[in-house]
Scaffold this active site. Structure first.
Site, PDB file in Angstrom:
ATOM      1  N   MET A 154       7.241 -52.557  32.352  1.00 12.70           N
ATOM      2  CA  MET A 154       6.182 -52.940  31.447  1.00 12.70           C
ATOM      3  C   MET A 154       6.815 -53.516  30.182  1.00 12.70           C
ATOM      4  SD  MET A 154       3.105 -50.689  29.689  1.00 12.70           S
ATOM      5  CE  MET A 154       3.913 -49.186  30.027  1.00 12.70           C
ATOM      6  N   PRO A 155       6.756 -54.833  29.987  1.00 14.20           N
ATOM      7  CA  PRO A 155       7.315 -55.435  28.778  1.00 14.20           C
ATOM      8  C   PRO A 155       6.533 -55.006  27.537  1.00 14.20           C
ATOM      9  CG  PRO A 155       6.929 -57.093  30.467  1.00 14.20           C
ATOM     10  CD  PRO A 155       6.281 -55.833  30.929  1.00 14.20           C
ATOM     11  N   PHE A 156       7.261 -54.753  26.465  1.00 19.94           N
ATOM     12  CA  PHE A 156       6.662 -54.448  25.169  1.00 19.94           C
ATOM     13  C   PHE A 156       7.230 -55.437  24.174  1.00 19.94           C
ATOM     14  CE2 PHE A 156       6.323 -52.500  21.048  1.00 19.94           C
ATOM     15  CZ  PHE A 156       5.051 -51.962  21.053  1.00 19.94           C
TER      16      PHE A 156
END
Length: 68
Positions: free
Chosen positions: A1-3
């Protein structure tokens, strides 16, 4: 999950901030194929008096530009 965590100087409209979030999400999706629903974007806005480069704050730089 990219942040994706972005810090910008205050002064942009809510629509501009929203457009930035939309474009960052799309860029992450294109670049690494992450599902859009899994991409998180956080935009932090800093007062122009609290951000400097070369010992000149954004507020001071803006004042100089508007005087020109």
């Amino acid at each position: 999950m990219p942040f994706i965590d972005v810090t910008i100087a205050q002064g942009r409209s809510p629509d501009e901030v929203r457009a930035l979030m939309r474009e960052l999400t799309a860029a992450a999706h294109r670049a690494i194929g992450a599902p859009v629903a899994n991409i998180r974007v956080c935009v932090r806005e800093v007062p122009p008096t609290h951000w400097s480069a070369g010992d000149v704050t954004v507020a001071e730089r803006q004042a100089t530009i508007s005087e020109s």
